[in-house]
Enzyme design. Structure first.
Site, PDB file in Angstrom:
ATOM      1  N   GLY A  59       1.060  -1.152  -0.178  1.00  0.00           N
ATOM      2  CA  GLY A  59       0.207  -0.099   0.494  1.00  0.00           C
ATOM      3  C   GLY A  59       1.077   1.350   0.218  1.00  0.00           C
ATOM      4  O   GLY A  59       2.071   1.490   0.597  1.00  0.00           O
ATOM      5  N   GLN A  64       3.172   9.940   0.935  1.00  0.00           N
ATOM      6  CA  GLN A  64       4.485   9.146   1.180  1.00  0.00           C
ATOM      7  C   GLN A  64       5.062   9.558   0.012  1.00  0.00           C
ATOM      8  O   GLN A  64       6.307   9.246  -0.365  1.00  0.00           O
ATOM      9  CB  GLN A  64       4.697   7.901   1.301  1.00  0.00           C
ATOM     10  CG  GLN A  64       3.383   7.307   2.816  1.00  0.00           C
ATOM     11  CD  GLN A  64       3.379   5.938   2.272  1.00  0.00           C
ATOM     12  OE1 GLN A  64       2.911   4.734   2.145  1.00  0.00           O
ATOM     13  NE2 GLN A  64       4.753   5.417   3.157  1.00  0.00           N
ATOM     14  N   LEU A 108       6.401   1.876   4.381  1.00  0.00           N
ATOM     15  CA  LEU A 108       7.838   2.433   3.847  1.00  0.00           C
ATOM     16  C   LEU A 108       8.194   4.047   3.989  1.00  0.00           C
ATOM     17  O   LEU A 108       9.662   3.799   3.340  1.00  0.00           O
ATOM     18  CB  LEU A 108       7.289   2.611   2.120  1.00  0.00           C
ATOM     19  CG  LEU A 108       7.013   1.376   1.146  1.00  0.00           C
ATOM     20  CD1 LEU A 108       5.682   1.096   0.113  1.00  0.00           C
ATOM     21  CD2 LEU A 108       7.875   0.577   0.900  1.00  0.00           C
ATOM     22  N   HIS A 149      -4.420   1.927   7.490  1.00  0.00           N
ATOM     23  CA  HIS A 149      -3.702   2.196   7.426  1.00  0.00           C
ATOM     24  C   HIS A 149      -3.077   4.100   6.421  1.00  0.00           C
ATOM     25  O   HIS A 149      -2.218   4.567   6.533  1.00  0.00           O
ATOM     26  CB  HIS A 149      -2.338   1.212   7.640  1.00  0.00           C
ATOM     27  CG  HIS A 149      -0.837   1.751   7.171  1.00  0.00           C
ATOM     28  ND1 HIS A 149       0.052   1.358   8.306  1.00  0.00           N
ATOM     29  CD2 HIS A 149      -0.170   2.028   6.588  1.00  0.00           C
ATOM     30  CE1 HIS A 149       1.524   1.368   7.848  1.00  0.00           C
ATOM     31  NE2 HIS A 149       1.002   2.554   6.639  1.00  0.00           N
ATOM     32  N   GLU A 150      -3.493   3.275   4.712  1.00  0.00           N
ATOM     33  CA  GLU A 150      -3.193   4.217   4.109  1.00  0.00           C
ATOM     34  C   GLU A 150      -3.812   4.676   3.912  1.00  0.00           C
ATOM     35  O   GLU A 150      -3.577   6.823   3.995  1.00  0.00           O
ATOM     36  CB  GLU A 150      -3.445   3.672   2.942  1.00  0.00           C
ATOM     37  CG  GLU A 150      -2.747   2.550   2.090  1.00  0.00           C
ATOM     38  CD  GLU A 150      -1.098   2.515   2.787  1.00  0.00           C
ATOM     39  OE1 GLU A 150      -0.350   3.715   2.492  1.00  0.00           O
ATOM     40  OE2 GLU A 150      -0.204   1.695   2.413  1.00  0.00           O
TER      41      GLU A 150
END
Ligand code: NI
Length: 189
Positions: A59, A64, A108, A149-150
């Protein structure tokens, strides 16, 4: 790169975007709505997917890669033959279950650190797809966790914001040290 060579020749060459890692003020900001999914937004979604597959991850949220817009992409089966990407603009939770599920999460933008996080086990999410069509999806298990989460990234929230301040500060200190040492260690998850 293996994934790129598997793509048909007529597809645009892949564009890998640099992934920000914590601590970074851009990861702590609220992202702005997309409204209409234009060809530029679709291109962003595809570039984000290329970046996510190459990392590799399951994801990725636009902040990000330094884009403060409400876009997320996901694929729980990132192996080249079985890919099943989801592209979401302006995702909104329209229902969450009362009971939680706990998964070990990584990010990430928080390379090499993992923690258990409890979130609603089941959700329904409404979003606009890459064709600007409104969609609704029911998710449970890892997909539910991954979407939440995203979506957190769109609010400037990282998974380490869900754990104790003590543990979070230890992780942030280690990441800062890593940055200062100049070894831009490739993120592993
Ligand atoms: Ni993340």
């Amino acid at each position: 790169m293996l994934d790129a060579s598997a793509r048909p020749a007529y597809v645009n060459p892949m564009a890998l975007l640099p992934i920000l890692t914590a601590p970074d003020p851009r990861l702590k900001q609220r992202a702005t709505p997309i409204g209409t999914v234009t060809p530029e937004v679709r291109r962003l979604m595809d570039d984000m997917l290329d970046t996510m597959y190459a990392a590799p991850g399951i994801g990725l949220a636009a902040p990000q890669v330094g884009v403060l817009r409400r876009v997320i992409v996901l694929d729980l089966s990132p192996e080249a033959e079985k890919r099943n990407p989801l592209r979401m603009a302006d995702p909104e939770l329209v229902w969450v279950s009362d009971h939680d599920a706990t998964f070990e999460e990584g990010c990430l933008s928080v390379p090499q650190h993992y923690s258990d996080v409890a979130r609603p086990a089941e959700i329904r999410v409404r979003y606009k797809d890459e064709n600007n069509r409104e969609q609704e999806l029911a998710a449970s298990g890892l997909l539910s966790t991954c979407i939440q989460h995203e979506m957190d990234h769109l609010e400037g929230i990282l998974f380490i914001d869900h754990i104790s301040a003590l543990k979070r500060n230890i992780i942030l200190r280690k990441l800062l040290k890593l940055k200062k040492s100049g070894s831009s260690a490739a993120p592993v998850a």
